[in-house]
Design a protein around this motif. Structure first.
Motif, short mmCIF file in Angstrom:
data_model
loop_
_atom_site.label_atom_id
_atom_site.label_comp_id
_atom_site.label_asym_id
_atom_site.label_seq_id
_atom_site.Cartn_x
_atom_site.Cartn_y
_atom_site.Cartn_z
N LEU A 16 0.84 -1.19 0.00
CA LEU A 16 0.00 0.00 0.00
C LEU A 16 0.87 1.24 0.00
N THR A 17 0.80 2.01 -1.10
CA THR A 17 1.55 3.25 -1.21
C THR A 17 0.59 4.34 -1.64
N PRO A 18 0.49 5.40 -0.90
CA PRO A 18 1.12 5.70 0.38
C PRO A 18 0.56 4.81 1.48
N PRO A 19 1.17 4.86 2.66
CA PRO A 19 0.69 4.02 3.76
C PRO A 19 -0.79 4.27 4.05
N SER A 20 -1.47 3.21 4.40
CA SER A 20 -2.89 3.28 4.70
C SER A 20 -3.10 3.61 6.17
N PRO A 21 -3.75 4.74 6.47
CA PRO A 21 -3.95 5.12 7.87
C PRO A 21 -4.97 4.20 8.55
N PRO A 22 -4.80 3.98 9.85
CA PRO A 22 -5.81 3.21 10.58
C PRO A 22 -7.16 3.93 10.48
N THR A 23 -8.20 3.17 10.25
CA THR A 23 -9.53 3.73 10.08
C THR A 23 -10.52 2.98 10.96
N LEU A 24 -11.45 3.70 11.53
CA LEU A 24 -12.50 3.10 12.34
C LEU A 24 -13.84 3.28 11.62
N TRP A 25 -14.64 2.25 11.67
CA TRP A 25 -16.01 2.35 11.18
C TRP A 25 -16.90 2.29 12.40
N ILE A 26 -17.58 3.38 12.67
CA ILE A 26 -18.42 3.49 13.86
C ILE A 26 -19.88 3.39 13.44
N SER A 27 -20.59 2.49 14.08
CA SER A 27 -21.99 2.25 13.72
C SER A 27 -22.87 3.42 14.14
N ALA A 28 -24.03 3.52 13.52
CA ALA A 28 -24.99 4.56 13.86
C ALA A 28 -25.43 4.40 15.32
N GLU A 29 -25.52 3.18 15.78
CA GLU A 29 -25.90 2.93 17.18
C GLU A 29 -24.86 3.52 18.14
N GLN A 30 -23.59 3.32 17.83
CA GLN A 30 -22.53 3.87 18.69
C GLN A 30 -22.49 5.39 18.59
N GLU A 31 -22.72 5.92 17.42
CA GLU A 31 -22.78 7.38 17.26
C GLU A 31 -23.90 7.96 18.12
N ALA A 32 -25.04 7.28 18.15
CA ALA A 32 -26.17 7.75 18.95
C ALA A 32 -25.84 7.69 20.44
N LEU A 33 -25.17 6.63 20.87
CA LEU A 33 -24.75 6.52 22.28
C LEU A 33 -23.80 7.65 22.65
N ALA A 34 -22.85 7.94 21.77
CA ALA A 34 -21.89 9.01 22.03
C ALA A 34 -22.60 10.35 22.11
N GLU A 35 -23.55 10.57 21.22
CA GLU A 35 -24.30 11.82 21.23
C GLU A 35 -25.08 11.97 22.54
N ALA A 36 -25.63 10.87 23.03
CA ALA A 36 -26.38 10.90 24.29
C ALA A 36 -25.46 11.17 25.48
N MET A 37 -24.21 10.72 25.39
CA MET A 37 -23.25 10.94 26.48
C MET A 37 -22.80 12.39 26.56
N LEU A 38 -22.70 13.04 25.41
CA LEU A 38 -22.22 14.43 25.35
C LEU A 38 -23.39 15.35 25.06
N THR A 39 -24.23 15.54 26.05
CA THR A 39 -25.47 16.29 25.85
C THR A 39 -25.31 17.79 25.95
N GLU A 40 -24.26 18.25 26.60
CA GLU A 40 -24.10 19.69 26.80
C GLU A 40 -23.63 20.36 25.52
N ASP A 41 -24.07 21.60 25.35
CA ASP A 41 -23.72 22.36 24.15
C ASP A 41 -22.50 23.24 24.44
N ARG A 42 -21.35 22.59 24.64
CA ARG A 42 -20.10 23.30 24.87
C ARG A 42 -18.95 22.41 24.43
N PRO A 43 -17.79 22.99 24.18
CA PRO A 43 -16.65 22.18 23.72
C PRO A 43 -16.26 21.14 24.78
N VAL A 44 -15.77 20.02 24.31
CA VAL A 44 -15.29 18.96 25.20
C VAL A 44 -13.83 18.71 24.87
#
Length: 178
Positions: A16-44
């Motif tokens: 693989l040229t150029p090098p292939s960066p590590p990539t994550l595939w995050i499910s919609a379910e996990q995205e929803a959980l993360a959104e529920a965890m970070l409920t405040e409207d301010r930078p984290v």
């Protein structure tokens, strides 16, 4: 091979040229959980103050000082919440840092068994500061701007891979091999 970063070395194995960066595939379910965890409207700002080996760990006092500086910054991270991330066994360290911060300015994420969910949370952070640990690599692969703190490990070989990664290497303790 102690001359090439591990991602570049592994990419060569697969031609693989150029090098292939590590990539994550995050499910919609996990995205929803993360959104529920970070409920405040301010930078984290995520801080990952632990690592598997003590010599890879920046002192708790330094992380506490950094957390306080983030909270005190009137411009860059105005009203930011500090997210302290680690394994369940890291809870005493996370609690110690949180106890030194003003009430309501920190959140602890400890022992989350689903790394996809942790990655989804980190991807939403303004920045992640982590020791040389799996969480530093997870944050970088999730796309969070990441500052990785390196001690005895060679950052040129093992730093998190990504366009949004900065490394702070302690030069006085860098070793030849790790």
């Amino acid at each position: 091979d102690h001359k090439s970063h591990r991602v570049a070395l592994l990419s060569q194995l697969f031609d693989l040229t150029p090098p292939s960066p590590p990539t994550l595939w995050i499910s919609a379910e996990q995205e929803a959980l993360a959104e529920a965890m970070l409920t405040e409207d301010r930078p984290v700002v995520a801080l990952c103050p632990t690592a598997a080996r003590r010599e890879k760990t920046w002192p708790v006092e330094q992380f506490s000082g950094l957390a306080q500086a983030i909270i005190d910054d009137p411009q860059e991270f105005s009203n930011a919440n500090v997210l302290l991330v680690g394994a369940e066994e890291d809870r005493p360290v996370l609690d110690q840092i949180a106890s030194l911060l003003p009430k309501g300015r920190s959140t602890i994420l400890a022992g989350c068994p689903n790394l996809q969910c942790v990655a989804a949370v980190l991807s939403r952070c303004a920045v992640t500061v982590a020791n040389d640990s799996g969480l530093a690599h997870l944050a970088a692969a999730a796309g969070s701007p990441t500052v990785a703190l390196f001690g005895p490990t060679r950052a040129d070989l093992y730093k998190p891979w990504g366009m949004r990664v900065a490394v702070v290497q302690a030069p006085e303790i860098q070793c030849e091999r790790s």
